[in-house]
Design a protein around this motif. Structure first.
Motif, PDB file in Angstrom:
ATOM      1  N   ALA A  54       0.850  -1.183   0.000  1.00 51.93           N
ATOM      2  CA  ALA A  54       0.000   0.000   0.000  1.00 51.93           C
ATOM      3  C   ALA A  54       0.890   1.238   0.000  1.00 51.93           C
ATOM      4  O   ALA A  54       1.770   1.378   0.855  1.00 51.93           O
ATOM      5  CB  ALA A  54      -0.908  -0.004   1.225  1.00 51.93           C
ATOM      6  N   ALA A  55       0.685   2.110  -0.970  1.00 53.50           N
ATOM      7  CA  ALA A  55       1.539   3.297  -1.064  1.00 53.50           C
ATOM      8  C   ALA A  55       0.860   4.368  -1.895  1.00 53.50           C
ATOM      9  O   ALA A  55       0.100   4.070  -2.826  1.00 53.50           O
ATOM     10  CB  ALA A  55       2.879   2.938  -1.693  1.00 53.50           C
ATOM     11  N   ASP A  56       1.144   5.609  -1.555  1.00 53.87           N
ATOM     12  CA  ASP A  56       0.732   6.760  -2.343  1.00 53.87           C
ATOM     13  C   ASP A  56       1.951   7.216  -3.137  1.00 53.87           C
ATOM     14  O   ASP A  56       2.910   7.752  -2.571  1.00 53.87           O
ATOM     15  CB  ASP A  56       0.242   7.874  -1.418  1.00 53.87           C
ATOM     16  N   LEU A  57       1.926   7.003  -4.439  1.00 54.87           N
ATOM     17  CA  LEU A  57       3.104   7.278  -5.260  1.00 54.87           C
ATOM     18  C   LEU A  57       3.379   8.759  -5.454  1.00 54.87           C
ATOM     19  O   LEU A  57       4.432   9.121  -5.990  1.00 54.87           O
ATOM     20  CB  LEU A  57       2.949   6.591  -6.622  1.00 54.87           C
ATOM     21  N   THR A  58       2.466   9.630  -5.012  1.00 51.46           N
ATOM     22  CA  THR A  58       2.770  11.055  -5.051  1.00 51.46           C
ATOM     23  C   THR A  58       3.622  11.479  -3.853  1.00 51.46           C
ATOM     24  O   THR A  58       4.122  12.600  -3.823  1.00 51.46           O
ATOM     25  CB  THR A  58       1.485  11.895  -5.088  1.00 51.46           C
ATOM     26  N   LEU A 102       0.735  20.897 -10.805  1.00 54.42           N
ATOM     27  CA  LEU A 102       1.723  20.141 -10.044  1.00 54.42           C
ATOM     28  C   LEU A 102       1.200  18.750  -9.679  1.00 54.42           C
ATOM     29  O   LEU A 102       1.935  17.758  -9.756  1.00 54.42           O
ATOM     30  CB  LEU A 102       2.117  20.915  -8.786  1.00 54.42           C
ATOM     31  N   ALA A 103      -0.078  18.675  -9.307  1.00 52.36           N
ATOM     32  CA  ALA A 103      -0.665  17.388  -8.949  1.00 52.36           C
ATOM     33  C   ALA A 103      -0.714  16.445 -10.148  1.00 52.36           C
ATOM     34  O   ALA A 103      -0.457  15.242 -10.020  1.00 52.36           O
ATOM     35  CB  ALA A 103      -2.066  17.596  -8.381  1.00 52.36           C
ATOM     36  N   ALA A 104      -1.043  16.983 -11.320  1.00 45.62           N
ATOM     37  CA  ALA A 104      -1.100  16.157 -12.531  1.00 45.62           C
ATOM     38  C   ALA A 104       0.262  15.568 -12.850  1.00 45.62           C
ATOM     39  O   ALA A 104       0.379  14.380 -13.214  1.00 45.62           O
ATOM     40  CB  ALA A 104      -1.613  16.980 -13.705  1.00 45.62           C
ATOM     41  N   PHE A 105       1.308  16.360 -12.714  1.00 43.22           N
ATOM     42  CA  PHE A 105       2.657  15.866 -12.998  1.00 43.22           C
ATOM     43  C   PHE A 105       3.154  14.926 -11.902  1.00 43.22           C
ATOM     44  O   PHE A 105       3.869  13.959 -12.185  1.00 43.22           O
ATOM     45  CB  PHE A 105       3.624  17.035 -13.203  1.00 43.22           C
ATOM     46  N   PHE A 109       3.631  11.673 -14.042  1.00 43.81           N
ATOM     47  CA  PHE A 109       5.016  11.654 -14.513  1.00 43.81           C
ATOM     48  C   PHE A 109       6.006  11.366 -13.392  1.00 43.81           C
ATOM     49  O   PHE A 109       6.760  10.391 -13.456  1.00 43.81           O
ATOM     50  CB  PHE A 109       5.387  12.976 -15.185  1.00 43.81           C
ATOM     51  N   HIS A 110       6.003  12.183 -12.349  1.00 41.61           N
ATOM     52  CA  HIS A 110       7.036  12.042 -11.316  1.00 41.61           C
ATOM     53  C   HIS A 110       6.945  10.720 -10.566  1.00 41.61           C
ATOM     54  O   HIS A 110       7.984  10.181 -10.142  1.00 41.61           O
ATOM     55  CB  HIS A 110       6.975  13.224 -10.353  1.00 41.61           C
ATOM     56  N   ALA A 111       5.749  10.181 -10.381  1.00 44.18           N
ATOM     57  CA  ALA A 111       5.624   8.876  -9.725  1.00 44.18           C
ATOM     58  C   ALA A 111       6.378   7.815 -10.510  1.00 44.18           C
ATOM     59  O   ALA A 111       7.130   7.011  -9.945  1.00 44.18           O
ATOM     60  CB  ALA A 111       4.150   8.495  -9.583  1.00 44.18           C
ATOM     61  N   ALA A 112       6.205   7.807 -11.831  1.00 41.44           N
ATOM     62  CA  ALA A 112       6.914   6.844 -12.685  1.00 41.44           C
ATOM     63  C   ALA A 112       8.408   7.134 -12.727  1.00 41.44           C
ATOM     64  O   ALA A 112       9.233   6.214 -12.755  1.00 41.44           O
ATOM     65  CB  ALA A 112       6.329   6.875 -14.091  1.00 41.44           C
ATOM     66  N   ALA A 151       0.314  16.847 -21.097  1.00 36.26           N
ATOM     67  CA  ALA A 151       1.713  17.263 -20.981  1.00 36.26           C
ATOM     68  C   ALA A 151       2.509  16.291 -20.114  1.00 36.26           C
ATOM     69  O   ALA A 151       3.656  15.963 -20.422  1.00 36.26           O
ATOM     70  CB  ALA A 151       1.792  18.671 -20.407  1.00 36.26           C
ATOM     71  N   ALA A 152       1.895  15.812 -19.037  1.00 34.04           N
ATOM     72  CA  ALA A 152       2.580  14.859 -18.160  1.00 34.04           C
ATOM     73  C   ALA A 152       2.839  13.546 -18.879  1.00 34.04           C
ATOM     74  O   ALA A 152       3.922  12.953 -18.763  1.00 34.04           O
ATOM     75  CB  ALA A 152       1.752  14.627 -16.898  1.00 34.04           C
ATOM     76  N   LYS A 153       1.866  13.076 -19.655  1.00 37.16           N
ATOM     77  CA  LYS A 153       2.038  11.811 -20.372  1.00 37.16           C
ATOM     78  C   LYS A 153       3.037  11.949 -21.518  1.00 37.16           C
ATOM     79  O   LYS A 153       3.757  10.983 -21.835  1.00 37.16           O
ATOM     80  CB  LYS A 153       0.690  11.327 -20.902  1.00 37.16           C
TER      81      LYS A 153
END
Length: 260
Positions: A54-58, A102-105, A109-112, A151-153
């Motif tokens: 269980a994790a929040d990747l943000t 910022l949340a979208a990225f 994006f940043h999680a990956a 943009a994030a994708k």
């Protein structure tokens, strides 16, 4: 088909539903040891050998914690599927706040990026690792209702190319799977993207999807994809059968993207 994944340790993020859940199930069926990562509970479809984190990747510290846990449990990592993501309908570019950008990225994006960075040392040790990122047709068919997500994708696609260029000679491949509209909870859940589109178009969810498939982003197949149609491609790219495939983008959109 035997994908030669028996006992391979593969991490799948966003594994609780949709494409992530279908991927975790298929990899398990192919003999892989799957570690499902999600904020939500993951169905017990990953077999006795697999496990759930269980994790929040943000959370900027989650990636390193996940990888440390997996290496401690299994001693290796053979594959990583960066599937976690999400989007919200926007009214246009000027309506998007700084916090929403910022949340979208962070999620798309940043999680990956963080997961890839944390996993690479373990993947390199195998000499035959594979990373698959789940992108979106929005990266190439951007619209007024999702410029932040698009943009994030697109950034995710660029990162995958960079990872492939640097690490393929060292034994770790990186590819992107780009789904079009897929029948997942992202579209179907109450308040989800399907309902958001329906409200914007002044119709119900089925009517909105019909408009998108036939008018706004017409597909040649005239239907949405099912999660298992995407997971089949992801599993192939994770497997040793795709050992000559890297730096590629596999588009699964029913022919909606008109490119040569």
């Amino acid at each position: 088909m035997d994908l030669h994944l028996t006992d391979k340790v593969v991490i799948v993020t966003g594994a609780s539903a949709g494409i992530g859940l279908a991927t975790a199930q298929l990899l398990t069926d192919e003999g892989a040891v799957v570690v499902g990562v999600s904020r939500q509970p993951v169905e017990s479809t990953i077999g006795d050998a697999g496990s759930v984190i269980a994790a929040d990747l943000t959370d900027v510290d989650s990636a390193s914690r996940i990888i440390e846990t997996v290496v401690e449990r299994y001693g290796r990592i053979d594959g990583l599927v960066n599937n976690a993501g999400g989007l919200h309908l926007r009214e246009g570019f000027l309506s998007i706040t700084e916090e929403q950008w910022l949340a979208a990225f962070q999620l798309n994006f940043h999680a990956a990026r963080r997961m890839s960075r944390a996993a690479l040392p373990a993947l390199l040790k195998t000499g035959a690792g594979s990373i698959v990122h789940v992108g979106s047709e929005s990266a190439r068919l951007a619209a007024t209702y999702n410029p932040d997500y698009a943009a994030a994708k697109l950034s995710l696609l660029s990162m995958s190319k960079s990872l492939a260029t640097e690490f393929s000679p060292q034994g770790v491949r990186s590819n992107v799977v780009t789904p079009g509209m897929t029948r997942t909870p992202l579209y179907e859940r109450r308040g989800g993207f399907g309902e958001q589109i329906a409200n914007a178009l002044g119709t119900d969810v089925d009517g909105a999807i019909e408009q998108v498939l036939n008018n706004l982003r017409p597909t040649l197949t005239r239907r949405m994809a099912e999660p298992n149609e995407v997971s089949a491609v992801i599993a192939f790219l994770i497997s040793p059968l795709s050992s000559q495939v890297t730096g590629a983008e596999w588009i699964i959109d029913g022919g909606a993207l008109p490119q040569i």
